[in-house]
Design an enzyme around this catalytic site. Structure first.
Site, PDB file in Angstrom:
ATOM      1  N   HIS A 159      -1.670  -2.911  -6.885  1.00 58.59           N
ATOM      2  CA  HIS A 159      -2.586  -2.528  -5.651  1.00 58.59           C
ATOM      3  C   HIS A 159      -4.040  -2.807  -5.625  1.00 58.59           C
ATOM      4  O   HIS A 159      -4.691  -1.958  -6.406  1.00 58.59           O
ATOM      5  CB  HIS A 159      -2.251  -1.115  -5.219  1.00 58.59           C
ATOM      6  N   SER A 204       0.705  -1.101   0.057  1.00 57.12           N
ATOM      7  CA  SER A 204       0.208   0.135   0.178  1.00 57.12           C
ATOM      8  C   SER A 204       0.796   1.178   0.127  1.00 57.12           C
ATOM      9  O   SER A 204       0.485   2.284  -0.311  1.00 57.12           O
ATOM     10  CB  SER A 204      -0.885   0.063   1.272  1.00 57.12           C
ATOM     11  N   GLU A 249      -4.816  -0.529  -8.819  1.00 57.61           N
ATOM     12  CA  GLU A 249      -3.826   0.667  -9.267  1.00 57.61           C
ATOM     13  C   GLU A 249      -2.557  -0.122  -9.635  1.00 57.61           C
ATOM     14  O   GLU A 249      -1.869  -0.850  -8.958  1.00 57.61           O
ATOM     15  CB  GLU A 249      -3.485   1.514  -8.062  1.00 57.61           C
ATOM     16  N   ASN A 261      -4.912   5.929  -1.586  1.00 59.77           N
ATOM     17  CA  ASN A 261      -4.686   6.174  -0.328  1.00 59.77           C
ATOM     18  C   ASN A 261      -4.133   7.636  -0.052  1.00 59.77           C
ATOM     19  O   ASN A 261      -4.367   8.008   1.077  1.00 59.77           O
ATOM     20  CB  ASN A 261      -3.626   4.994   0.308  1.00 59.77           C
TER      21      ASN A 261
HETATM   22  N1  LIG Z   1      -6.051  -4.496   4.339  1.00 55.46           N
HETATM   23  C1  LIG Z   1      -6.156  -3.748   3.120  1.00 55.46           C
HETATM   24  O1  LIG Z   1      -7.549  -3.340   2.989  1.00 55.46           O
HETATM   25  C2  LIG Z   1      -5.178  -3.717   2.255  1.00 55.46           C
HETATM   26  C3  LIG Z   1      -5.591  -3.000   0.702  1.00 55.46           C
HETATM   27  C4  LIG Z   1      -4.630  -3.000   0.009  1.00 55.46           C
HETATM   28  C5  LIG Z   1      -3.529  -3.549   0.161  1.00 55.46           C
HETATM   29  N2  LIG Z   1      -3.035  -3.852   1.184  1.00 55.46           N
HETATM   30  C6  LIG Z   1      -1.505  -4.619   1.323  1.00 55.46           C
HETATM   31  O2  LIG Z   1      -1.597  -5.976   1.282  1.00 55.46           O
HETATM   32  C7  LIG Z   1      -0.538  -6.405   1.889  1.00 55.46           C
HETATM   33  C8  LIG Z   1      -1.056  -7.493   2.964  1.00 55.46           C
HETATM   34  O3  LIG Z   1      -2.174  -6.772   3.770  1.00 55.46           O
HETATM   35  P1  LIG Z   1      -3.207  -7.794   4.624  1.00 55.46           P
HETATM   36  O4  LIG Z   1      -4.165  -6.876   4.997  1.00 55.46           O
HETATM   37  O5  LIG Z   1      -3.665  -9.050   3.836  1.00 55.46           O
HETATM   38  O6  LIG Z   1      -2.372  -8.386   5.577  1.00 55.46           O
HETATM   39  P2  LIG Z   1      -2.569  -9.958   6.746  1.00 55.46           P
HETATM   40  O7  LIG Z   1      -1.922  -9.767   7.883  1.00 55.46           O
HETATM   41  O8  LIG Z   1      -4.034 -10.031   6.761  1.00 55.46           O
HETATM   42  O9  LIG Z   1      -1.859 -10.697   5.845  1.00 55.46           O
HETATM   43  C9  LIG Z   1      -0.564 -10.940   5.550  1.00 55.46           C
HETATM   44  C10 LIG Z   1      -0.140 -12.300   5.515  1.00 55.46           C
HETATM   45  O10 LIG Z   1       1.293 -12.469   5.236  1.00 55.46           O
HETATM   46  C11 LIG Z   1       1.704 -13.759   5.801  1.00 55.46           C
HETATM   47  N3  LIG Z   1       3.075 -13.682   5.785  1.00 55.46           N
HETATM   48  C12 LIG Z   1       4.032 -12.918   6.538  1.00 55.46           C
HETATM   49  N4  LIG Z   1       5.205 -13.191   6.284  1.00 55.46           N
HETATM   50  C13 LIG Z   1       5.316 -14.112   5.386  1.00 55.46           C
HETATM   51  C14 LIG Z   1       6.375 -14.633   4.434  1.00 55.46           C
HETATM   52  N5  LIG Z   1       7.397 -14.533   4.934  1.00 55.46           N
HETATM   53  N6  LIG Z   1       5.939 -15.496   3.642  1.00 55.46           N
HETATM   54  C15 LIG Z   1       4.596 -15.652   3.317  1.00 55.46           C
HETATM   55  N7  LIG Z   1       3.659 -15.339   3.958  1.00 55.46           N
HETATM   56  C16 LIG Z   1       4.115 -14.337   4.924  1.00 55.46           C
HETATM   57  C17 LIG Z   1       1.099 -13.490   6.959  1.00 55.46           C
HETATM   58  O11 LIG Z   1       1.036 -14.807   7.610  1.00 55.46           O
HETATM   59  C18 LIG Z   1      -0.516 -13.191   6.693  1.00 55.46           C
HETATM   60  O12 LIG Z   1      -1.104 -14.419   6.475  1.00 55.46           O
HETATM   61  C19 LIG Z   1       0.132  -5.300   2.788  1.00 55.46           C
HETATM   62  O13 LIG Z   1       1.279  -5.089   1.924  1.00 55.46           O
HETATM   63  C20 LIG Z   1      -1.096  -4.372   2.627  1.00 55.46           C
HETATM   64  O14 LIG Z   1      -0.380  -2.892   2.541  1.00 55.46           O
HETATM   65  C21 LIG Z   1      -3.925  -4.224   2.316  1.00 55.46           C
END
Ligand SMILES: NC(=O)c1ccc[n+]([C@@H]2O[C@H](COP(=O)([O-])OP(=O)(O)OC[C@H]3O[C@@H](n4cnc5c(N)ncnc54)[C@H](O)[C@@H]3O)[C@@H](O)[C@H]2O)c1
Length: 284
Positions: A139, A118, A151, A190
């Site tokens: 994104h 993000s 995006e 964002n």
């Molecule tokens: N939450 C949102 O609304 C949103 C929207 C757009 C983008 N994002 C981006 O998406 C990404 C993930 O966010 P999320 O909300 O899904 O987080 P989340 O915490 O729900 O999921 C992250 C996952 O990554 C896994 N993980 C951590 N280390 C790892 C590794 N070394 N190898 C493999 N898996 C690993 C974790 O176990 C977890 O299941 C972030 O970069 C976030 O900024 C989030």
């Protein structure tokens, strides 16, 4: 893009894996350990089942998607992927490590390495690999199976071919609406959304208005589908904090500075829907 990899099967990764599998690709999902893998698989399965129950996805499509998915903790299973989409937690060190690993294990020299970050500059992740021209930002928005926007963010070194392939994949098989953003913290959405969410948290923190009234005001008064505090709960307070910190670091503008309440709640593990408690409470 018939062979897709997704790294991280949390909130976003599970949604990305679901839509890629529903679009007919063979999808390998990689998680850090068995426990996280089981949780990710359960999250994806429950989203698919909900989509079938509500009539949005035919049972046959869901069954085909299930058959297209495999789950592992072994990164070497990504070796033959044409595109890998990284969706691990928003942590620069962790993502840099993941990109260095992808560079080692993905053997297809034309493979696209995409990140769902993000706020972390795409160029920083690209420079962790020996093939920065193939690294790009994709994104997605939460919930991925529902929200149509992606995006696409090319860094200074992303090739025009990589950009074109990703545009085509996102708007074709994945059925998304694509907008283009420069490689700047927050990208387009964002950079506009986060200051709004932070303003709502500041309003609550200062006692200006209650959480219920802030959200009702925006839902009923402005026809937003949800209020800013419920939206922060949905995004995750930890993710919101991380994005705000990146925006503040990049632009040094006060409206990007995270309010202390957001930091304290995040440190307390009150992360929103995923921990069942944020600005509001959620049932299991
Ligand atoms: N939450 C949102 O609304 C949103 C929207 C757009 C983008 N994002 C981006 O998406 C990404 C993930 O966010 P999320 O909300 O899904 O987080 P989340 O915490 O729900 O999921 C992250 C996952 O990554 C896994 N993980 C951590 N280390 C790892 C590794 N070394 N190898 C493999 N898996 C690993 C974790 O176990 C977890 O299941 C972030 O970069 C976030 O900024 C989030």
């Amino acid at each position: 893009m018939e062979r897709v990899g997704v790294v991280g099967c949390g909130l976003m990764g599970s949604g990305i894996a679901e839509i890629a599998a529903r679009a007919g690709a063979d999808v390998v999902v990689v998680e850090r350990d068995r426990e996280a893998l089981a949780a990710g698989q359960a999250r994806l399965e429950s989203s698919l089942s909900r989509a079938v129950a509500s009539g949005k996805v035919p049972e046959a499509e869901a069954s085909e998607a299930r058959a297209n998915l495999s789950y592992t903790t072994d990164f070497t299973r990504l070796t033959d992927r044409q595109i890998v989409i990284e969706a691990v937690a928003e942590n620069e060190e962790l993502k840099t490590e993941v990109f260095a690993t992808l560079d080692k294990v993905v053997s297809d020299p034309d493979a696209v390495l995409a990140t769902n970050t993000s706020s972390i500059p795409i160029i920083k992740l690209a420079m962790a690999t020996g093939r920065p021209e193939q690294v790009i930002g994709m994104h997605f928005f939460n919930p991925v199976p529902v929200l149509k926007l992606v995006e696409v963010i090319s860094s200074l070194l992303t090739s025009a071919e990589t950009t074109a392939r990703v545009h085509e994949y996102a708007s074709g098989p994945l059925g998304k609406k694509v907008i283009t953003s420069p490689d700047r913290a927050g990208f387009v959405v964002n950079a506009l959304l986060i200051p709004y969410l932070l303003s709502a948290i500041r309003m609550l923190e200062s006692g200006f208005a209650s959480a219920e009234d802030i959200d009702t005001g925006m839902v009923v008064g402005c026809a937003h589908p949800m209020g800013p505090l419920a939206l922060t709960d949905l995004i995750g307070l930890d993710t919101t904090l991380a994005v705000a910190e990146s925006l503040y670091e990049e632009f040094k503008e006060p409206h990007f500075a995270p309010p202390p309440l957001l930091s304290r709640m995040s440190q307390a593990g009150l992360l929103g829907r995923k921990s069942r408690q944020g600005f509001f409470s959620y049932k299991a």
